[in-house]
Design a protein around this motif. Sequence first.
Motif, PDB file in Angstrom:
ATOM      1  N   ALA A 238       1.029   8.607 -12.919  1.00 31.45           N
ATOM      2  CA  ALA A 238       1.081   9.396 -14.145  1.00 31.45           C
ATOM      3  C   ALA A 238       1.460  10.847 -13.849  1.00 31.45           C
ATOM      4  N   ARG A 239       0.859  11.441 -12.803  1.00 32.86           N
ATOM      5  CA  ARG A 239       1.192  12.829 -12.458  1.00 32.86           C
ATOM      6  C   ARG A 239       2.661  12.960 -12.084  1.00 32.86           C
ATOM      7  N   TRP A 240       3.174  11.993 -11.343  1.00 33.03           N
ATOM      8  CA  TRP A 240       4.566  12.055 -10.911  1.00 33.03           C
ATOM      9  C   TRP A 240       5.495  11.992 -12.126  1.00 33.03           C
ATOM     10  N   ILE A 241       5.167  11.132 -13.074  1.00 31.79           N
ATOM     11  CA  ILE A 241       5.993  11.025 -14.281  1.00 31.79           C
ATOM     12  C   ILE A 241       5.923  12.316 -15.092  1.00 31.79           C
ATOM     13  N   ARG A 242       4.723  12.869 -15.260  1.00 28.12           N
ATOM     14  CA  ARG A 242       4.593  14.120 -16.013  1.00 28.12           C
ATOM     15  C   ARG A 242       5.416  15.243 -15.380  1.00 28.12           C
TER      16      ARG A 242
ATOM     17  N   VAL B 188      -1.799   1.535 -22.973  1.00 21.24           N
ATOM     18  CA  VAL B 188      -1.026   2.405 -23.858  1.00 21.24           C
ATOM     19  C   VAL B 188      -1.467   3.867 -23.792  1.00 21.24           C
ATOM     20  N   PRO B 189      -2.765   4.194 -23.890  1.00 17.18           N
ATOM     21  CA  PRO B 189      -3.132   5.623 -23.822  1.00 17.18           C
ATOM     22  C   PRO B 189      -2.685   6.290 -22.527  1.00 17.18           C
ATOM     23  N   GLY B 190      -2.808   5.597 -21.414  1.00 19.34           N
ATOM     24  CA  GLY B 190      -2.424   6.179 -20.133  1.00 19.34           C
ATOM     25  C   GLY B 190      -0.938   6.421 -20.012  1.00 19.34           C
ATOM     26  N   VAL B 191      -0.145   5.470 -20.480  1.00 17.81           N
ATOM     27  CA  VAL B 191       1.300   5.644 -20.335  1.00 17.81           C
ATOM     28  C   VAL B 191       1.803   6.712 -21.302  1.00 17.81           C
TER      29      VAL B 191
ATOM     30  N   VAL C 103       0.817  -1.208   0.000  1.00 17.84           N
ATOM     31  CA  VAL C 103       0.000   0.000   0.000  1.00 17.84           C
ATOM     32  C   VAL C 103       0.855   1.264   0.000  1.00 17.84           C
ATOM     33  N   VAL C 104       1.917   1.273   0.792  1.00 18.88           N
ATOM     34  CA  VAL C 104       2.675   2.499   1.013  1.00 18.88           C
ATOM     35  C   VAL C 104       3.891   2.600   0.099  1.00 18.88           C
ATOM     36  N   GLU C 105       4.855   1.685   0.266  1.00 14.67           N
ATOM     37  CA  GLU C 105       6.145   1.884  -0.399  1.00 14.67           C
ATOM     38  C   GLU C 105       6.055   1.835  -1.910  1.00 14.67           C
ATOM     39  N   ARG C 106       5.186   1.040  -2.464  1.00  8.17           N
ATOM     40  CA  ARG C 106       5.123   0.948  -3.924  1.00  8.17           C
ATOM     41  C   ARG C 106       4.664   2.249  -4.571  1.00  8.17           C
ATOM     42  N   GLN C 107       4.178   3.203  -3.763  1.00  5.66           N
ATOM     43  CA  GLN C 107       3.792   4.503  -4.286  1.00  5.66           C
ATOM     44  C   GLN C 107       4.680   5.637  -3.777  1.00  5.66           C
TER      45      GLN C 107
END
Length: 315
Positions: free
Chosen positions: A66-70, A93-96, A25-29
């Motif tokens: 996605a926000r973190w990558i952007r 694909v659209p999301g990435v 729950v925690v570390e993977r994010q």
Amino acid sequence: MTHPLTRSALALTATGAGALAYAGVVERQLYTLRRWTLPLLPEGARPLRVLQVSDIHFVPGQERKARWIRDLAGLRPDLVVDTGDNLSHERAVPGVLDALRPLLELPGAFVMGSNDYFAPAPKNPARYLTPRYGEAPRTRVELPTHELRDGMLAGGWADLDNARTTLQVGDLALDLVGVDDPHIGRDRYDDVAGPRADGADVLLGVAHAPYQRVLDAMHADGASLVLAGHTHGGQLCVPGYGALVTNCDLDRRRAKGVSRWWPGAADRPDVEAPQDASWLHVSAGLGTSRFAPVRFACRPEASLLTLVPAVGRAA
């Protein structure tokens, strides 16, 4: 009164459950940016900032990721290198591509990983600790790889799957060479092998999975730096010990981060790197398979590598 052994068993069970909850729950994010400075450019060259993203394993709905990558585009790197395994779902694909959209406006290059070709499948978690963990399932669902590749190419990124190109980035001419995923036997380095191109300042190698045969071949051609992913940094690590597995033939000490590579390096941990050793960076990546969504003592990451002149290296 509870027996001491019972209390110990209950405490151990509670600890294990808590660790699993934290990992799932925690570390993977807990996305983090790693920063490295590598001295490998010719004397007098301006620093070059390379952003590496890897192993996104995107699933529809992962808007936080996605926000973190952007937001990484705000670093304004000179070059972006994507080392594969962007997908973890048939409709990802659209999301990435949306997550990568601001980065696609920058100079970049990519290779594919096995999870860009085939959808993940459920596995027995106990296999993670065995050499069989990386085996592909007998029945594999193909992903729309062409849509992912077309989207990256439309953004201007270079496809380095068993390919080679020269890219001018600022004052530097980069000779980029890459292979398709060695983990599933798609690498054909012999088709693109060769020393640094005439006029190029740096030879940069790119692969999804850091198998020794590929690292050795790129080193032999004089690669100053090799970028790879795939290992997830071990994904489940032991504090103070590190990765338990790498999911390839790379040694555990190089499961993530920066090291030096030369033929036989994995078997000689106490030997000082020779002067011509390549720099190697293995990213722990940003995701996991959707069927194993846990990380422990190994936060998801992207890396910003600042390449600077090496003392004594002429152009």
